[in-house]
Write a protein that holds these residues in place. Sequence first.
Motif, PDB file in Angstrom:
ATOM      1  N   PRO A 263      -9.159  -3.993   5.658  1.00 17.87           N
ATOM      2  CA  PRO A 263      -9.018  -3.155   4.459  1.00 17.87           C
ATOM      3  C   PRO A 263      -7.650  -2.488   4.334  1.00 17.87           C
ATOM      4  N   GLU A 264      -6.971  -2.305   5.491  1.00 17.78           N
ATOM      5  CA  GLU A 264      -5.623  -1.712   5.424  1.00 17.78           C
ATOM      6  C   GLU A 264      -4.652  -2.639   4.697  1.00 17.78           C
ATOM      7  N   LYS A 265      -4.959  -3.937   4.730  1.00 22.36           N
ATOM      8  CA  LYS A 265      -4.078  -4.922   4.091  1.00 22.36           C
ATOM      9  C   LYS A 265      -4.594  -5.355   2.713  1.00 22.36           C
ATOM     10  N   ALA A 266      -5.732  -4.808   2.313  1.00 19.42           N
ATOM     11  CA  ALA A 266      -6.335  -5.216   1.031  1.00 19.42           C
ATOM     12  C   ALA A 266      -5.603  -4.564  -0.148  1.00 19.42           C
ATOM     13  N   ASP A 267      -5.527  -5.307  -1.251  1.00 17.06           N
ATOM     14  CA  ASP A 267      -4.868  -4.774  -2.459  1.00 17.06           C
ATOM     15  C   ASP A 267      -5.652  -3.597  -3.030  1.00 17.06           C
ATOM     16  N   GLU A 268      -4.913  -2.712  -3.707  1.00 18.79           N
ATOM     17  CA  GLU A 268      -5.534  -1.565  -4.399  1.00 18.79           C
ATOM     18  C   GLU A 268      -6.600  -2.070  -5.379  1.00 18.79           C
TER      19      GLU A 268
END
Length: 137
Positions: free
Chosen positions: A93-98
């Motif tokens: 989730p830290e790398k997931a898009d807004e």
Amino acid sequence: MNRTLAILKPDCLEKKIQGKVIQQIIDAGFTIKGMRLIKLTPESAQKFYEVHKERPFYSALVEYMTSGPVIPMALEKENAVADYRKLIGATNPEKADEGTIRKLYADSIERNIVHGSDSDENAAKEIAHFFNESDIV
Ligand code: CMP
């Protein structure tokens, strides 16, 4: 039309956000063709995640996926696999898009709210893990 397999994972139900997540999936243009509320057995979770069985996180993943009820769904849409993966965002989730489901709601790479198939071939196998063809509306 194409299909993909989504699972709302135990953390999604623990957080009581399954309604919001399902609405977001519908709003993104997916049709729910099959849907169940189940508690996975260890055997079923082990089989479902068999491709990861050599990975260091495998036993923790099986434990987490059997820790509470889950909601597998067979979804239909043009370009379903890629479009659903775009909607949920990166595994971590830290790398997931807004705006993606994982960015909005997930706590960690393991407890990441939702599963999505990674190819049409795996989508067919994963849907068959949970649904008989006669269960698909
Ligand atoms: P999912 O899309 O269901 O596919 C495999 C799952 O394994 C993934 O989501 C995460 O829940 C989990 N996972 C993947 N990579 C890791 C990792 N590096 N550490 C812990 N869990 C992981």
